[in-house]
Design an enzyme around this catalytic site. Sequence first.
Site, PDB file in Angstrom:
ATOM      1  N   TRP A 135       0.847  -1.049  -0.123  1.00  0.00           N
ATOM      2  CA  TRP A 135      -0.101   0.139  -0.050  1.00  0.00           C
ATOM      3  C   TRP A 135       1.112   1.051  -0.015  1.00  0.00           C
ATOM      4  CZ3 TRP A 135      -1.958   2.741   4.823  1.00  0.00           C
ATOM      5  CH2 TRP A 135      -2.903   3.738   4.449  1.00  0.00           C
ATOM      6  N   ASP A 216      -0.721  -5.599   9.601  1.00  0.00           N
ATOM      7  CA  ASP A 216      -1.768  -4.700   9.079  1.00  0.00           C
ATOM      8  C   ASP A 216      -2.930  -5.239   8.617  1.00  0.00           C
ATOM      9  OD1 ASP A 216      -2.841  -2.356   8.072  1.00  0.00           O
ATOM     10  OD2 ASP A 216      -1.459  -2.179   6.434  1.00  0.00           O
ATOM     11  N   LYS A 255     -13.414  -0.725   5.825  1.00  0.00           N
ATOM     12  CA  LYS A 255     -13.600  -1.452   4.789  1.00  0.00           C
ATOM     13  C   LYS A 255     -14.671  -2.644   5.064  1.00  0.00           C
ATOM     14  CE  LYS A 255      -9.521  -0.104   3.045  1.00  0.00           C
ATOM     15  NZ  LYS A 255      -9.504   0.684   1.594  1.00  0.00           N
TER      16      LYS A 255
HETATM   17  C1  LMR Z   1      -6.738   2.040  -1.167  1.00  0.00           C
HETATM   18  O1  LMR Z   1      -5.741   1.514  -1.186  1.00  0.00           O
HETATM   19  O2  LMR Z   1      -7.532   2.357  -2.041  1.00  0.00           O
HETATM   20  C2  LMR Z   1      -7.339   2.321   0.267  1.00  0.00           C
HETATM   21  O3  LMR Z   1      -6.754   1.802   1.344  1.00  0.00           O
HETATM   22  C3  LMR Z   1      -7.669   3.839   0.451  1.00  0.00           C
HETATM   23  C4  LMR Z   1      -6.504   4.782   0.986  1.00  0.00           C
HETATM   24  O4  LMR Z   1      -6.607   5.433   1.766  1.00  0.00           O
HETATM   25  O5  LMR Z   1      -5.360   4.526   0.286  1.00  0.00           O
END
Ligand code: LMR
Length: 420
Positions: A135, A216, A255
């Site tokens: 991420w 996470d 989510k």
């Molecule tokens: C995403 O990866 O799209 C979500 O977790 C939103 C974010 O805050 O990045």
Amino acid sequence: MSVNVFESLVRLPPDALFDLKRRYTADKRDNKVDLGIGAYRDDNGKPWVLPCVAAAEKMIHEDPDFNHEYLGIAGLNSLTTAAAKVLLGSDSEALTEERVVSVQTLSGTGALHTAARLILAARPDAVVYVPDPTWGNHFPIFNTQGLKTETYPYWDKSTKSLNMKGLLATILQSPEGSVFLLHTCAHNPTGMDPTRAEWEQIIQALADRGHMVLFDTAYQGFASGDLDNDAFSLRFGVSKLASKAPVLVCQSFAKNVGMYGERVGVFHVVMPRADTPKTTASSKATLTSQLNRITRSECSNPPAYGAKIVSEILNTPELTEQWKSDMVTMSTRIKKMRHMLRDKLLALRTPGNWDHIVEQCGMFSYTGLSKEMVEKLEKEHAVYMVSSGRASIAGINENNIDHVASAIHSVVSTFCASKL
Ligand code: LMR
């Protein structure tokens, strides 16, 4: 004459994901499709207020004691206690032995930030290993605190599957006591999770090397529709790792409860078993005091409204049942869209193999589309996804799937033809 004290600052590029959202919103084309930000959409492409949330809100408002007072610094105790049970299971040894410290945070991002501050306070030279890819926000969360990040191999581009060999090699080669961030389930962005046997190997390797693990957990219940199933890595990890070192867990309710904007999260530390319960109690008190200092200096105390909703859901048996069924609704629809998309691409004879779309799980598919293909999709077909080729499958529905499949088909075919 005025002096611009901020003159030395450089202008930073906009956040890639939120800029994508902005471009999508500004797009006037009727057939536009948002496969960008990870947020669930129903079969009409609309945000979904989960029935369990609507019911909990009603109950909260009908409570004569409802108010908007401050929470304590550590947040709403009825939330954090129930949240720990959801994560670890109500029969968890760590919970029975009272070895868990939990504080409310600003969603999963806030939990990661709190984890970063805590790690920094205890071990300023620690290196945090995150998967490649991960991420996008993981890097700034740790780096802005001054913590160093490294990556461990995760995704094998050629086979569109997990790079177990690379992952295990990095665990072995990294300095003892490094911090390893693991995505508990529904890996973001690849949607590719290790199997149970692979998790066991990964956790064993981490235990052997004496690394500290940070789980996470942003998608528990969202990947398979089952809270216990999605917590396998975490619970196995806690049972193997928490005898030697603390295990850190960042938990988001954005989510799986569909409350993206309410920022409900919890940061948990599972402490190792100490010689006596008194020592455990003393370590817990020290840790709580440090965590409270972090929260107090940053937001004084966490927001109450969303926390009350989630607490109501977790502490009212009928609402918990409704929540479980709501998660099945979301995960089932996403799985159906994965199969439909793969089948449509096969029917169109789109060059390449698309089985990975159904092998992946959770919100996202790492489609394998290149940056250039993604740009063309946006420009010529109004289909928006992250430049890495990550698509939020939740944005697909029965009304737009033909458009999505034919857009991918057209773009992939064009690029393949140009290579011939
Ligand atoms: C995403 O990866 O799209 C979500 O977790 C939103 C974010 O805050 O990045």
